[in-house]
Write an enzyme that holds these catalytic residues in place. Structure first.
Site, short mmCIF file in Angstrom:
data_model
loop_
_atom_site.label_atom_id
_atom_site.label_comp_id
_atom_site.label_asym_id
_atom_site.label_seq_id
_atom_site.Cartn_x
_atom_site.Cartn_y
_atom_site.Cartn_z
N HIS A 200 0.85 -1.20 0.00
CA HIS A 200 0.00 0.00 0.00
C HIS A 200 0.89 1.26 0.00
O HIS A 200 0.98 1.95 1.02
CB HIS A 200 -0.90 0.00 1.23
CG HIS A 200 -2.08 0.93 1.13
ND1 HIS A 200 -2.04 2.23 1.55
CD2 HIS A 200 -3.31 0.74 0.63
CE1 HIS A 200 -3.23 2.80 1.35
NE2 HIS A 200 -4.01 1.91 0.81
N PHE A 201 1.52 1.62 -1.05
CA PHE A 201 1.51 0.97 -2.36
C PHE A 201 2.94 0.69 -2.73
O PHE A 201 3.85 1.41 -2.26
CB PHE A 201 0.85 1.90 -3.38
CG PHE A 201 -0.61 2.12 -3.13
CD1 PHE A 201 -1.52 1.20 -3.59
CD2 PHE A 201 -1.04 3.23 -2.42
CE1 PHE A 201 -2.89 1.40 -3.38
CE2 PHE A 201 -2.40 3.41 -2.20
CZ PHE A 201 -3.33 2.50 -2.66
#
Length: 565
Positions: A482-483
């Site tokens: 993430h991410f």
């Protein structure tokens, strides 16, 4: 109010008191013996009509709890006393009891108070196995401890013998919960037997303590070491303590800081009571001077040393004979002196390790003010450290990071431990977790080792505001995926932190209901340091929050708590 006669608790309802005798203070009113008896009769009717035998009781209101307790005993039921309302606790109890009474959530109350009725009260059978309490063992899992009524009632008589004259015609106030054996004895059973009124609500904050004591003609305070070591000097203690006849503390010896503050702010040294859920009360002391270290035995208690540890023989034990404790002692003319725990020896990698010695070595570095060790089981058992840094420790963490502080502590332990058993997990807290009885359990400590929790420092906290500093470690699992290449902290993680930290700072209602005006203004990335501002409105049960850094506000909003319809 003239001092009442002591009435043995097995005879309390059968013998009775004058109908207008005050039993409790509740919501600004006085509940007399007639009203209390009606409450008990309602619960007696409800329990007597139900075929079950075992019931878990949990009430925030101490008066309602006392009425349900005696109603259940009069109906011949066995009461189980959980210490909290956690879902895991309720799930465990469902396998042990036939029903619930009180505030236990997520379950239909199988017992409801019926219409008040006149009951021909009978003396309670002293040998009845009528109560089960819980304590955390060395594994951190709750251990059930059954109690006969005779054990409880004889211990109440011992307390009255030692402390009735000192307490006099006092109202009993408490910071501890009646859901634990200490609170049950001192806050409910002893006052009922001695005819001393007790307050229905627990005092959660020092401000509540001051407000409750101010204006009383006479009062006693039932507290714990955890509560007494956090007395803020800025409150008007002098005026509040004019009526204070005695302060009680149990759950562990008072730290020197708490003892000094109690003498200065409360005007007296607390009466410390030593014992456990298994043994009942054993001894007491009042350290008017720092040299007053010895404990005096409670009436009917005998002690001796077995294998270097204290052994006890008393009417408060489950079985006749001697029971060995886990405390090392030196016997004195009137009792004994404590020398530390004897049971905190664990075996790691075939090597014996004293957890107490390791904790002492950590404190000796000057980087930690408090330290607790727990053993993490797995394919390989390892040590985890949960510590409260000193100012020096926080300064090192802020300047060089968590890894630097952990390495400094690990290096300090290298001369005490072999490399194979050095701690492998480190968690830094602004304070150790406390339950309603003011105790730190292994279970609560293990919960704080959750890798999703940030390192948090408390900069300030009152009964309705808190300012916390959050260290956003790159190792937090929220950043995984993430991410990729541009990790950011998810909004759901931020809200979870707000709820959890709000629960640790304030007494929030049990249920989260909804979000109001929540905004995520800026991204939060690994390595940042944030300040979390919390504001709690008790009347509306709302928790407002702002998460900010030198770059500005990152998130803000308001969370609403309460009870689901």
């Amino acid at each position: 109010m003239a001092m009442a006669d002591f009435i043995a608790l097995d005879q309390l309802l059968a013998k009775g008191r004058p109908i207008d005798h005050p039993i409790a203070l509740r919501a600004g009113t006085v509940l007399d013996f007639a009203g209390f008896s009606q409450m008990v009769s309602g619960w007696y009717g409800a329990f007597a009509a139900d075929p079950g035998q075992r019931y878990a009781l949990y009430f925030e209101d101490c008066v309602e709890f006392a009425a349900a307790l005696f109603g259940a005993w009069q109906a011949g039921k066995q009461v189980y006393l959980p210490s909290d309302l956690l879902p895991a606790t309720a799930e465990r109890l469902r396998r042990e009891v036939d029903g619930f009474a009180g505030d236990i959530p997520d379950s239909l109350p199988q017992v409801r108070a019926g219409e008040p009725r006149q009951v021909d009260w009978q003396p309670l059978p002293r040998e009845a196995l009528a109560l089960t309490v819980y304590t955390s063992g060395t594994t951190g899992l709750p251990s059930a401890i059954p109690k006969r009524l005779a054990q409880l009632f004889d211990e109440v008589l011992a307390l009255a013998t030692c402390f009735d004259e000192r307490a006099g015609e006092s109202v009993v106030l408490a910071t501890v919960s009646h859901q634990h054996i200490y609170g049950l004895l001192f806050r409910v059973l002893w006052p009922l037997a001695s005819g001393r009124p007790f307050a229905a609500q627990r005092l959660l904050y020092p401000e509540d303590m001051v407000a409750a004591m101010t204006g009383q003609t006479a009062c006693v305070l039932v507290a714990s070491p955890a509560h007494l070591k956090r007395l803020p000097a800025g409150l008007p203690w002098g005026q509040a303590c004019i009526s204070l006849r005695a302060v009680f503390s149990s759950g562990g010896p008072l730290l020197q800081e708490a003892l000094t503050d109690s003498r200065a702010l409360l005007g007296q040294a607390p009466l410390e009571v030593y014992g456990s859920s298994e043994t009942g009360g054993i001894a007491w002391r009042q350290r008017r001077h720092d040299t007053d270290a010895a404990w005096q035995l409670l009436p009917g208690v005998q002690v001796r040393v077995e294998g270097g540890a204290l052994a006890v023989c008393s009417p408060h034990l489950a079985q006749p004979g001697w029971q060995t404790t886990s405390d090392r002692v030196r016997l004195t003319e009137q009792g004994f002196e404590l020398l530390g725990r004897a049971d905190r020896i664990v075996k790691l990698e075939e090597k014996r390790v004293s957890l107490s010695a390791v904790e002492a070595a950590l404190l000796a570095t000057g980087l930690l003010a408090e330290a607790r060790l727990v053993v993490r089981e797995g394919a390989r058992s390892t040590l985890a450290v949960l510590g409260v840094p000193t100012e020096q420790g926080w300064a090192l963490l802020e300047a060089e990071g968590k890894r630097a502080l952990s390495q400094r502590l690990r290096t300090a332990l290298a001369s005490e431990l072999e490399a194979s058993v050095l701690p492998r997990h480190w968690r830094y807290l602004w304070r150790l977790p406390l339950n309603a009885q003011g105790k730190t359990t292994d279970e609560a400590l293990r919960a704080l080792l959750d890798p999703r929790r940030p390192t948090v420092r408390c900069l300030s906290v009152t009964d309705n505001t808190a300012t916390l500093r959050l260290y956003i470690s790159p190792e937090l699992p929220y950043f995984d995926g993430h991410f990729p290449g541009s990790p950011i902290l998810p909004g759901v993680a931020q809200l979870e932190w707000v709820v959890r930290l709000g629960q640790e700072c304030f007494s929030l209602p049990a249920h989260f209901l909804r979000m109001d005006a929540v905004k995520f203004q800026q991204l939060i990335q690994p390595g940042q340091m944030l300040e979390l501002l919390l504001g709690y409105q008790r009347e509306r049960a709302t928790l407002s929050f702002t998460m900010q850094s030198p770059a500005g506000v990152h998130a803000s909003g308001r969370l609403v708590f309460g009870h689901p319809a």
